[in-house]
Scaffold this active site. Structure first.
Site, mmCIF file in Angstrom:
data_model
loop_
_atom_site.group_PDB
_atom_site.id
_atom_site.type_symbol
_atom_site.label_atom_id
_atom_site.label_comp_id
_atom_site.label_asym_id
_atom_site.label_seq_id
_atom_site.Cartn_x
_atom_site.Cartn_y
_atom_site.Cartn_z
ATOM 1 N N GLU A 64 2.174 12.193 -0.461
ATOM 2 C CA GLU A 64 1.951 11.559 0.824
ATOM 3 C C GLU A 64 3.161 11.839 1.693
ATOM 4 O O GLU A 64 4.299 11.765 1.240
ATOM 5 C CB GLU A 64 1.817 10.057 0.586
ATOM 6 C CG GLU A 64 1.083 9.322 1.652
ATOM 7 C CD GLU A 64 0.668 7.956 1.153
ATOM 8 O OE1 GLU A 64 -0.389 7.870 0.487
ATOM 9 O OE2 GLU A 64 1.398 6.991 1.387
ATOM 10 N N GLY B 117 0.828 -1.188 0.000
ATOM 11 C CA GLY B 117 0.000 0.000 0.000
ATOM 12 C C GLY B 117 0.869 1.247 0.000
ATOM 13 O O GLY B 117 2.067 1.199 0.307
ATOM 14 N N CYS B 118 0.260 2.380 -0.320
ATOM 15 C CA CYS B 118 1.056 3.606 -0.412
ATOM 16 C C CYS B 118 1.601 4.011 0.958
ATOM 17 O O CYS B 118 2.785 4.331 1.090
ATOM 18 C CB CYS B 118 0.246 4.727 -1.046
ATOM 19 S SG CYS B 118 -1.378 4.999 -0.310
ATOM 20 N N TYR B 119 0.751 3.991 1.982
ATOM 21 C CA TYR B 119 1.235 4.353 3.316
ATOM 22 C C TYR B 119 2.304 3.378 3.806
ATOM 23 O O TYR B 119 3.348 3.809 4.326
ATOM 24 C CB TYR B 119 0.080 4.400 4.315
ATOM 25 C CG TYR B 119 -0.829 5.596 4.215
ATOM 26 C CD1 TYR B 119 -0.330 6.895 4.300
ATOM 27 C CD2 TYR B 119 -2.198 5.444 4.070
ATOM 28 C CE1 TYR B 119 -1.180 7.986 4.243
ATOM 29 C CE2 TYR B 119 -3.050 6.537 4.014
ATOM 30 C CZ TYR B 119 -2.541 7.807 4.103
ATOM 31 O OH TYR B 119 -3.377 8.900 4.055
#
Lengths: 349, 349, 349, 349
Positions: D245, D152-154
């Site tokens: 992010e 996932g991106c996080y």
């Protein structure tokens, strides 16, 4: 790197156009950045001014007069008008100049002087400079001129939108209303109150109404292309975004001409162009469609008022409106593939 | 609360106009919100739909047909066209109606039908409805009409900008180019892909080019004011901001008229207005100048093209363009101080 | 205007806090703005600096030393630290001072000196100044102190979020992690490159990590409230928006205490507060919920890590975080209704 | 095109990750896009869904079951969890799978089931899937696994920030506070009210507080890397921007360890990495520094609280956080130069 790379310098590297030139040059297969100049940042690494370029091996920023021109083939000028002329006209004769300022855009020094409120000190150079609207200046650019004057961002979008119809006589040269809108980077990295985030965010306004300096530039080119003087309305607006430019041209059509005729003429003209495109019928060009790329997207719509049409064009002001077109012009002047280094796909969202 | 408060209902309270009406009504000295209707949110507290209104004591949202109209004096319609007509025309005769839809704006049902692609079911009501452009409809509004049709947001800004010059014959009724720009809230709280943040952010585009429904509305009012039919170019653009609207009107002046004459006429007309203002010479109206308030700011600029001028007006589309003007109209109809409840100072930054 | 209005001056009127004070004061029933000072704009009309205030009758901006203090009852200081102390300490003794700088916030001149890198020239005044966190300083404020030091924007949100739990011993005074985020107006109208729209837009970053000057201020107040020294992590971030502030406090709970206990304590403490509110269970406070208003919205969430909780508070940094709290403090000091002039409903969207 | 290009399909091409995969694949020297699938847009040209890709020759969008897999070498999954598993597990065995969903990220089907509230139907495939955090999974990726589960991106940003310190024992595995902030594209092209421009603009809020699904994923990887179970605080926030992010990790250091030690360890680990970089001392990583590129920028700061430090990492959630890392993983699995097709220089401003 290949032996055959062209050594380039960027003058005014600490501004947004300079930074975008570096962004594009980093990925260009035939150039090598060997010098970066920017007086206000001289002595810094480029990454101090632009951390997003910190991942690349770049020369430090120095003062323009400190650049060693031996071995440098081309200089990209990203300086304000006036400064540009002074610095560039002093370069060695073997250095090709691709300039972003207004200093070499005008044929007539008097119009330059009136528009920019200063006399040109080297009017002799004006005759040799090529106005580098790439798609319309290819023959001259391929002759490899020493000085290429890149058009302003607004003139680029406007001329790409209007030239096919103007030259073909489909658009009448009167009552040309060009209502333009731009992101804030068009003002450069100018540190002034009006450019603060809190001033610009969630707001829009017109500026330079009736007085913007790009109007005489557009008029010059339309007149040169059509053979007749033209007087335009040019009304730019500032939008709460960083990049992107849209020009909405409200035009009067020649008798018997419809919006579809104008649309077809634009489509014909740009059919084989790699960077200028007619949008599908009904698609309204948005600046997000071209963000970060050298593309220009155009469409034509019929007006409610009979005999009129609306031509809309979008570009990224820092790419096709500045650094990208400069690279495109270099490509043409060097005889390289015209799209070299300009393969950036638009960034969305 | 004072005994004399007027009991109001808001129909369509779960949309942005509805919410802004509630925002303004909360601070209004003479009204009391007694009912909120919104079918898609029926059963919820207003704070569930709009947490920013959670600090206030408000009735729950219910279905429109559940509203008990006994004791309700006035209904603000914030429903889509069609729905508005159906709901409002069924209300008890003693309920005053202040509507935001297009359903009661048109004098001619045929133009309504053509523009909104539906037949009006109660054309009999059209004759009684007052087109509530407050500053231009005061005599009619003060007669306390039962139905007040509030102008669209674009027509409000455009008409305020053009009426003084059109009526005085300073602006010619031809080649009227109205290039408009709006924040996204003008599209309402419509959940569709095109309104997503990631689609709108850092981008601008035109929409409804040549086909936007506010054009016939503007034409109707200009024709009524001048006594002659008018056909306009109306080209709206969507900007990456939530609130605010700017209309840039490119107009042709009558022979011998200058931009200063037009500017003076606008200044004269609005000199004593509490909400419509001529900006100081040279100040370019920005949407941030009026954000959140009921003000409209106008200025005039000479064009580069001789015999033309540029009139620019800004409003907050949700206030002077919607909820604020509705309150202003109620104030006029009730004989209250016209500025009651409309003292919001613009919010900047 | 009523005879009984209090005459106020705003020092530093050309900044964002000054402008928001004027916005609020315009609608305040008991005050009258009689002087505006701002050295960099002296001689201008307020509307030149802030066109959104051009619809109101305001005094011109002058130099601080040009203000005629005869007849002025209170001065709002919106000056940088240092400047604030110098100007305010020279005012006539009958002028009440409500200051936004850090100059009168610290009990201990040594901490002030260390934090702001300058010695305080009037430490004698510190003892008399009241730290004006309205909801926690009412007894002192009602005694009508001459100097009220308004808390910083971050301390306001952080202290409102933490004080109930800290004082009750529900939150342990260790490992307090305060991750804060703010819109750009928190930096004031400071004309520097880092605040340009093109630098801030579509980006986020932390700043002052581990070094921000609001940390010692928060620590002082937490220590005073709990009777024990406290050391905090305070990590602010800059967001691409103009107004609004959110503090996310990651706290360790006392043994046996759950997030619900902490939530209940906060709810109990603020149940009757007009401006500080516990959000409904599960609602995540957003800065849009309070934009333009004096409200603060708080909620508590359980952490995945046992024995911890997350307390989130949002305010508008220019209102509850600055100008609004200043007005609230004046209201308390004058014995007026505490909400006077602070009825602005949040502006959304 | 060269004979040796790998034929790829993109499943879920009408979302933002799918579109960014196409953006990157267009410029990749070794791949060829031969199929695009997206059920909701089946039958459309890609340019109808994403006009910014209209300048390129791309296959039309079709339904996933219409794809002819003969001759397709690799499939990029950009589908929601559940859908991803169903579609991908049915592909011919010779098709390499690079998936963006959570369906193949978890070692333990029970944690997957608890986190995503559904049972995994093909737990047999989980053992073979490689968790593709490129810089940490190279040995496994170079073995050319059939299924690569992209993080996932996080988790990508968080793990890149924490792994060096966690593995070296410099960071204690307790009280890990990960305060994250993301642009809206992280939510995909999900058409819901909460993602509208007018809801997101000029606002910030936390979401999924204590419950976000990326927390168990981060915990799994930290536990696998350190050999001990880890429980984290993960608190994401939504910011008014489209891309980007930033994760701010508040960590407790092992006894005797300073922030500089941690910083040095991170620098050592990533010294030769093409995409992961330690920032110069004091530089606060901003999302604009990496926009549109596959870069990750990290820095470490000392905390005011003794024994703690703050590690900050930024990525573009759609590139290093999604499509870029997927391409990087394909490059590794194919034995190509790892940076192939990933030369995009960050776009700023």
């Amino acid at each position: 790197m290949a032996v055959s790379r062209l050594n380039i310098a960027v003058l005014g590297a600490s501004g947004y156009i300079g930074a975008d030139l570096v962004r594009l040059a980093i990925g260009h297969p035939f150039v090598r950045i060997v010098a970066l100049a920017g007086d206000s940042r001289a002595g810094q690494a480029m990454a101090e001014s632009f951390p997003h370029l910190g991942f690349y091996d770049l020369p430090p920023i120095m003062r323009a007069e400190e650049v060693d021109w031996a071995g440098i083939d081309a200089a990209f000028g990203c300086l304000p008008h006036g400064a540009s002329e002074n610095v560039l006209s002093a370069l060695p004769g073997n250095v090709r100049i691709i300039d972003h300022s207004a200093d070499f855009r005008f044929r007539d020094p008097a119009i330059y002087a009136e528009t920019y409120q200063r006399a040109h000190s080297r009017p002799d150079l004006l005759a040799d400079a090529v106005y580098g609207l790439s798609e319309w200046a290819r023959p001259a650019l391929r002759k490899s001129p020493r000085i290429i004057a890149c058009p302003g961002c607004y003139p680029t979008a406007t001329l790409l939108a209007l030239l096919p119809g103007m030259i073909a006589g489909l658009i009448l040269p009167e009552d040309l209303i060009i209502d333009a809108k731009s992101g804030v980077s068009g003002a450069g990295r100018w540190v002034k109150e009006a450019n603060l985030f809190a001033e610009i965010g969630e707001s829009a306004h017109a500026y330079g109404v009736g007085t913007h300096r790009h109007a005489p530039e557009i008029e010059q080119e339309l007149a040169l292309a059509t053979g007749s003087p033209v007087r335009i309305n040019f009304t730019p607006h500032l939008l709460p975004m960083s990049r992107g430019e849209i020009v909405t041209c409200h035009v009067r059509l020649a008798p018997g001409v419809g919006a579809d005729d104008l649309r077809a003429a634009i489509g014909d003209r740009y059919r084989d162009e790699p960077f200028v495109h007619l949008a599908p019928p009904g698609l309204s060009p948005a600046t997000r469609h071209v963000r970060g790329s050298n593309h220009c997207l155009i469409n034509v719509f019929p007006d409610r008022i009979a005999g009129r049409a609306i031509v809309i064009a979008v570009i990224d002001n820092l790419v096709k409106g500045s650094a990208g077109q400069a690279i495109q012009n270099l490509n043409l002047a060097m005889g390289w593939e015209e799209t070299s280094g300009l393969g950036q796909v638009p960034l969305f969202p």
